[in-house]
Design a protein around this motif. Structure first.
Motif, PDB file in Angstrom:
ATOM      1  N   LYS A 128      43.329 -27.104  20.794  1.00 42.92           N
ATOM      2  CA  LYS A 128      43.054 -26.737  22.041  1.00 42.92           C
ATOM      3  C   LYS A 128      42.972 -25.223  22.306  1.00 42.92           C
ATOM      4  O   LYS A 128      43.736 -24.456  21.879  1.00 42.92           O
ATOM      5  CB  LYS A 128      44.372 -27.140  22.992  1.00 42.92           C
ATOM      6  N   ASN A 129      41.703 -24.850  22.828  1.00 42.35           N
ATOM      7  CA  ASN A 129      41.423 -23.427  22.773  1.00 42.35           C
ATOM      8  C   ASN A 129      40.926 -23.056  24.341  1.00 42.35           C
ATOM      9  O   ASN A 129      40.184 -23.736  25.009  1.00 42.35           O
ATOM     10  CB  ASN A 129      40.260 -23.164  22.038  1.00 42.35           C
ATOM     11  N   GLU A 130      41.823 -22.018  24.887  1.00 50.06           N
ATOM     12  CA  GLU A 130      41.318 -21.962  26.513  1.00 50.06           C
ATOM     13  C   GLU A 130      39.967 -21.557  26.863  1.00 50.06           C
ATOM     14  O   GLU A 130      39.444 -21.652  27.844  1.00 50.06           O
ATOM     15  CB  GLU A 130      42.514 -20.969  26.881  1.00 50.06           C
ATOM     16  N   PHE A 131      39.321 -21.048  25.804  1.00 49.27           N
ATOM     17  CA  PHE A 131      37.959 -20.481  25.981  1.00 49.27           C
ATOM     18  C   PHE A 131      36.887 -21.585  25.514  1.00 49.27           C
ATOM     19  O   PHE A 131      35.752 -21.463  25.473  1.00 49.27           O
ATOM     20  CB  PHE A 131      37.691 -19.221  24.965  1.00 49.27           C
TER      21      PHE A 131
ATOM     22  N   ASN B  14      25.556 -10.497  30.124  1.00 46.59           N
ATOM     23  CA  ASN B  14      26.140 -10.281  31.109  1.00 46.59           C
ATOM     24  C   ASN B  14      27.617 -10.954  30.876  1.00 46.59           C
ATOM     25  O   ASN B  14      28.138 -10.832  29.911  1.00 46.59           O
ATOM     26  CB  ASN B  14      25.686 -10.480  32.414  1.00 46.59           C
ATOM     27  N   ILE B  15      27.925 -11.787  31.734  1.00 48.50           N
ATOM     28  CA  ILE B  15      29.320 -12.744  31.879  1.00 48.50           C
ATOM     29  C   ILE B  15      29.247 -13.657  30.570  1.00 48.50           C
ATOM     30  O   ILE B  15      30.736 -13.604  30.102  1.00 48.50           O
ATOM     31  CB  ILE B  15      29.252 -13.432  33.145  1.00 48.50           C
ATOM     32  N   LEU B  16      28.207 -14.223  30.258  1.00 45.76           N
ATOM     33  CA  LEU B  16      28.522 -15.091  29.181  1.00 45.76           C
ATOM     34  C   LEU B  16      28.797 -13.997  27.643  1.00 45.76           C
ATOM     35  O   LEU B  16      29.548 -14.608  26.831  1.00 45.76           O
ATOM     36  CB  LEU B  16      27.240 -15.888  28.608  1.00 45.76           C
ATOM     37  N   GLY B  17      28.369 -12.753  27.765  1.00 46.10           N
ATOM     38  CA  GLY B  17      28.464 -11.848  26.601  1.00 46.10           C
ATOM     39  C   GLY B  17      30.001 -11.518  26.453  1.00 46.10           C
ATOM     40  O   GLY B  17      30.667 -11.731  25.618  1.00 46.10           O
ATOM     41  N   ILE B  18      30.741 -11.484  27.690  1.00 47.04           N
ATOM     42  CA  ILE B  18      31.937 -11.036  27.934  1.00 47.04           C
ATOM     43  C   ILE B  18      32.786 -12.317  27.460  1.00 47.04           C
ATOM     44  O   ILE B  18      33.749 -12.101  26.804  1.00 47.04           O
ATOM     45  CB  ILE B  18      32.486 -10.535  29.392  1.00 47.04           C
ATOM     46  N   ILE B  19      32.436 -13.428  28.009  1.00 44.54           N
ATOM     47  CA  ILE B  19      33.197 -14.729  27.493  1.00 44.54           C
ATOM     48  C   ILE B  19      33.107 -14.957  25.916  1.00 44.54           C
ATOM     49  O   ILE B  19      34.270 -15.170  25.265  1.00 44.54           O
ATOM     50  CB  ILE B  19      32.700 -15.889  28.409  1.00 44.54           C
ATOM     51  N   THR B  20      32.115 -14.439  25.368  1.00 45.25           N
ATOM     52  CA  THR B  20      31.844 -14.546  23.743  1.00 45.25           C
ATOM     53  C   THR B  20      32.715 -13.441  23.019  1.00 45.25           C
ATOM     54  O   THR B  20      33.507 -13.853  22.268  1.00 45.25           O
ATOM     55  CB  THR B  20      30.503 -14.257  23.524  1.00 45.25           C
TER      56      THR B  20
ATOM     57  N   ILE C 268      20.730 -17.746  20.724  1.00 48.60           N
ATOM     58  CA  ILE C 268      20.974 -19.416  20.480  1.00 48.60           C
ATOM     59  C   ILE C 268      22.581 -19.585  20.083  1.00 48.60           C
ATOM     60  O   ILE C 268      23.006 -20.458  20.836  1.00 48.60           O
ATOM     61  CB  ILE C 268      19.999 -19.891  19.465  1.00 48.60           C
ATOM     62  N   PRO C 269      23.143 -18.836  19.039  1.00 45.69           N
ATOM     63  CA  PRO C 269      24.349 -19.228  18.900  1.00 45.69           C
ATOM     64  C   PRO C 269      25.490 -19.023  19.997  1.00 45.69           C
ATOM     65  O   PRO C 269      26.433 -19.979  20.358  1.00 45.69           O
ATOM     66  CB  PRO C 269      24.771 -18.178  17.803  1.00 45.69           C
ATOM     67  N   ILE C 270      25.200 -17.917  20.871  1.00 47.83           N
ATOM     68  CA  ILE C 270      25.983 -17.835  21.740  1.00 47.83           C
ATOM     69  C   ILE C 270      25.655 -18.772  23.244  1.00 47.83           C
ATOM     70  O   ILE C 270      26.815 -19.297  23.535  1.00 47.83           O
ATOM     71  CB  ILE C 270      25.628 -16.392  22.530  1.00 47.83           C
ATOM     72  N   ILE C 271      24.635 -19.118  23.337  1.00 45.21           N
ATOM     73  CA  ILE C 271      24.247 -20.455  24.190  1.00 45.21           C
ATOM     74  C   ILE C 271      24.867 -21.808  23.760  1.00 45.21           C
ATOM     75  O   ILE C 271      25.477 -22.421  24.622  1.00 45.21           O
ATOM     76  CB  ILE C 271      22.754 -20.408  24.615  1.00 45.21           C
ATOM     77  N   LEU C 272      24.736 -21.897  22.723  1.00 48.39           N
ATOM     78  CA  LEU C 272      25.134 -23.277  21.890  1.00 48.39           C
ATOM     79  C   LEU C 272      26.813 -23.317  22.318  1.00 48.39           C
ATOM     80  O   LEU C 272      27.302 -24.350  22.729  1.00 48.39           O
ATOM     81  CB  LEU C 272      24.858 -23.239  20.639  1.00 48.39           C
ATOM     82  N   LEU C 273      27.269 -22.254  21.940  1.00 45.25           N
ATOM     83  CA  LEU C 273      28.966 -22.138  22.046  1.00 45.25           C
ATOM     84  C   LEU C 273      29.421 -22.095  23.439  1.00 45.25           C
ATOM     85  O   LEU C 273      30.495 -22.673  23.495  1.00 45.25           O
ATOM     86  CB  LEU C 273      29.350 -21.084  20.932  1.00 45.25           C
ATOM     87  N   HIS C 274      28.745 -21.185  24.146  1.00 42.81           N
ATOM     88  CA  HIS C 274      29.525 -20.916  25.297  1.00 42.81           C
ATOM     89  C   HIS C 274      28.908 -21.248  26.602  1.00 42.81           C
ATOM     90  O   HIS C 274      29.563 -20.982  27.884  1.00 42.81           O
ATOM     91  CB  HIS C 274      29.725 -19.398  25.352  1.00 42.81           C
TER      92      HIS C 274
END
Length: 712
Positions: free
Chosen positions: A2-5, A377-383, A439-445
């Protein structure tokens, strides 16, 4: 784990629960229709962004992201194919070339040769010459548009391989400013991104295949050992032998992609290394049938499979740069010095920190803390936050809460941060260096654009007591709707900035000058163009015939046309120093005109934010020269010359000649200037002044002729 992210994807569990209810329940049927409409809407949104991507190629984008967009790919190719004046940068010199010619040859030169044939045919049939700045700008980007769809295809195939939702990931990819700007530009980084995406797709297929085959093989071996009679053993033995081979699956194509990627940009090693490592590691540690011997054999076969591609590219580069000739090949006069390996020169150059610092020196943390959020942007911060959370758990030795070494999440995390940390070792860092991790960032987050992010669990597991205490009373959740709004907003702003504002006047000036210069050259005039505080101008976009081209007249005599276009680029030189050099150019042209009677024109391109400073210099030398504005290109923003928000003079108040004292700006009110009180008009005037400075202006500079005294 279980991962909050890393929350479950929106709608998957919900849709499954719907099918456990009664089929006759009308409420359930409505919910199913809603989910179906939502999926269709996602795909509709994806195709809408695909249409935008296509339109932005033909529109086209005048934004100029970086000079490497032209000078590492199309500038040399365009000049060679169409025999135009072009700038050949130092990366393509014959003494120590660091750029492979083979990849631009395949991607651009072969299609451009076909384009040249088509344009010549049209000109012969209809008499219309379609070779223009627009054609030379759009056609290479059309090629990059087709290459960009490799990223979309890879995302779709990876999602299908791992049984993930592909609609939200495709929408995220298509709406990203990285794809809408960098993805259709002629950067070598864009080709690198496409190669990395395809490599990730192939390796994902191999990992899924290996896991499936290994599981089935071990299952059949257990059945074989526990079989009670010979008939069952034969049955299980045949089933085991019929399983597909997986150990060296796609080895040749993977190796060839890596060779092509390294010759395109040697930094491809940083992106490919973790992926190839996981390809070689398949099955180790989770199966007794895969041993360290298999790992070594995979390395050996991988190296041998890349030799054909390696030899082909080396042969093409050696021929092009003159290290090898076909005559030498014919008589077998070949030595080790007859071959050129451009990545070796690239590494030799960039391993010297003083060389990379000459292109700009940056702190080591720039990629991680600035460039990733700037691109995503925000997806990068989440990553970054997700990776920080994993490191936090690793330091707390909560290994049970971390992904397994060969899981999807671990592979994608390694594909993101392993190259980031390796590239951070260099002191020259630009955002475009990181676009292969898109692509890895989009696939994962990307599912978090729907599910949102819950920070309460992170607070509960924190080592700080006050955070754990607060988590009992508050629930901090960033909704997916908010994240999605931020994602779209920031991508729109980034696309507008890089696609249509940043240095956008340069290509517009190319387009204007291609027509202007051809008209002047027909009158046998020389054109001297001086530029300041803008990026390097791609000279091929002027569509001027190469002065070194040899022609043959009707009598069989060979001749060359005299060079009549001269470009002087002074980058971010102080305006006063640039003015002195321009004065020397003007004097030299005037002297040549007096001696050889060669007409000339001296033009100056400079951002409007520097126009007032330039005007002051011309005013001081008004007895020597005059200048006149002939064209302004909007919008244009040079980071080397930001607009001055405190400017006291409006750009349209600046006179281009001391004899012209008329006011042309309706918002220019000298009463407001002299009045200390702030009025609405003065505020509007100041805003208008800043807006007007977002332009690139083109001046014509002339020697001031002495007025003849009237005779009595």
């Amino acid at each position: 784990m279980k991962n909050e992210f890393e929350q479950p994807e929106y709608g998957d569990d919900y849709v499954k629960s719907l099918y456990t209810k009664s089929e006759n329940d009308q409420k359930v049927q409505k919910r199913r229709k809603f989910v179906k409409r939502r999926e269709n809407f996602s795909l509709f949104t994806y195709f809408f962004f695909i249409l935008i991507r296509i339109v932005m190629v033909f529109l086209p984008q005048y934004g100029y992201i970086h000079p490497d967009e032209f000078f590492q790919t199309t500038e040399v190719i365009t000049g060679e194919v169409f025999e135009l004046e072009a700038t050949r940068t130092w990366e393509f010199n014959s003494t120590m070339p660091i750029r492979s010619y083979a990849i631009p040859f395949v991607c651009f030169k072969i299609p451009m040769i076909f384009l040249k044939f088509v344009l010549m045919s049209i000109k012969t049939i209809s008499g219309v010459d379609l070779l223009s700045t627009y054609t030379l700008l759009v056609f290479p980007r059309l090629i990059m548009l087709l290459i960009s769809f490799i990223n979309d295809y890879s995302v779709y195939k990876i999602c299908r391989a791992y049984n993930l939702r592909y609609d939200i990931r495709l929408v995220t990819l298509a709406s990203s400013a990285v794809i809408l700007t960098f993805g259709i530009r002629t950067f070598s980084n864009t080709i690198e991104m496409a190669l990395c995406s395809f490599l990730l797709h192939l390796i994902s297929d191999c990992m899924v295949l290996s896991n499936t085959v290994i599981y089935q093989k071990e299952f059949l071996e257990e059945k074989y050992e526990s079989a009670s009679n010979i008939g069952e053993r034969v049955k299980y033995f045949k089933m085991r032998m019929s399983l597909p081979h997986h150990s060296y699956s796609k080895c040749a194509i993977l190796s060839s992609i890596c060779v092509i990627g390294i010759f395109n940009r040697p930094t491809f090693i940083c992106f490919a290394l973790p992926l190839i490592f996981f390809w070689m590691l398949r099955g180790m540690g989770i199966s007794r049938t895969v041993t360290f011997t298999d790992f070594n054999l995979r390395i050996l076969f991988f190296i041998l499979s890349g030799l054909p591609a390696f030899c082909t590219i080396v042969f093409i580069d050696s021929l092009y740069y003159g290290y090898l000739s076909l005559a030498q090949v014919y008589i077998l006069d070949i030595t080790i010095y007859s071959f050129l390996v451009t990545p070796v020169n690239f590494i030799r150059y960039n391993i010297n920190s003083s060389n990379t610092a000459a292109h700009g020196e940056h702190p080591r943390w720039l990629h991680l803390l600035i460039n990733i959020p700037l691109l995503y942007n925000i997806l990068g911060i989440i990553t970054i936050a997700s990776f920080g959370n994993m490191l936090y758990k690793f330091c707390k030795k909560e290994f049970q809460n971390l992904p397994q070494s060969q899981s999807f999440m671990f592979v994608m995390t390694a594909a993101i941060f392993a190259p980031v940390f390796m590239l951070s070792l260099f002191n020259h860092q630009e955002p475009r260096f990181l676009i292969p991790i898109t692509i890895p960032i989009i696939l994962l987050h990307s599912p978090k654009l729907i599910t949102g992010v819950n920070l309460t669990n992170f607070m509960r597991e924190s080592k700080w007591n006050f955070l754990r205490y607060l988590s009992n009373f508050i629930n901090i959740t960033i909704s997916g709707r908010f994240i999605l709004k931020v994602w779209y907003t920031m991508n729109i702003l980034s696309t507008l900035f890089f696609g249509f504002i940043h240095q956008a006047g340069v290509i517009q000036m190319n387009e204007y000058m291609s027509t202007y210069s051809q008209q002047s050259l027909r009158q046998h005039s020389q054109i001297h163009l001086v530029t300041s505080h803008i990026y390097k101008v791609p000279e091929s976009m002027f569509v001027l015939p190469n002065a070194n081209t040899i022609y043959t007249d009707s009598n069989g005599m060979k001749y060359k046309n005299a060079r009549r276009f001269f470009l002087y680029e002074y980058d971010s030189m102080e305006v006063a120093d640039m003015f002195k050099r321009m004065k020397i150019i003007l004097d030299a042209a005037e002297m040549k005109f007096k001696v050889k009677n060669v007409p000339y024109e001296v033009l100056l391109a400079i951002p409007l934010s520097r126009a007032f400073e330039l005007n002051q210099l011309f005013y001081k030398h008004s007895h020597l020269m005059s200048y006149k504005e002939i064209q302004v290109f909007y919008p244009h923003l040079s980071t080397e010359a930001f607009p001055n928000i405190y400017a006291t003079h409006h750009p349209c108040e600046i006179n281009t000649d001391v004899d012209e004292l008329d006011q042309t700006c309706s918002l220019a009110s000298h009463n407001d200037i002299l009045n200390d009180e702030i009025s609405v008009t003065s505020v509007l005037r100041q805003v208008s002044s800043v807006v007007h400075q977002f332009g690139l202006t083109l001046y014509k500079v002339e020697i001031r002729k002495k007025k003849k005294k009237p005779q009595n």
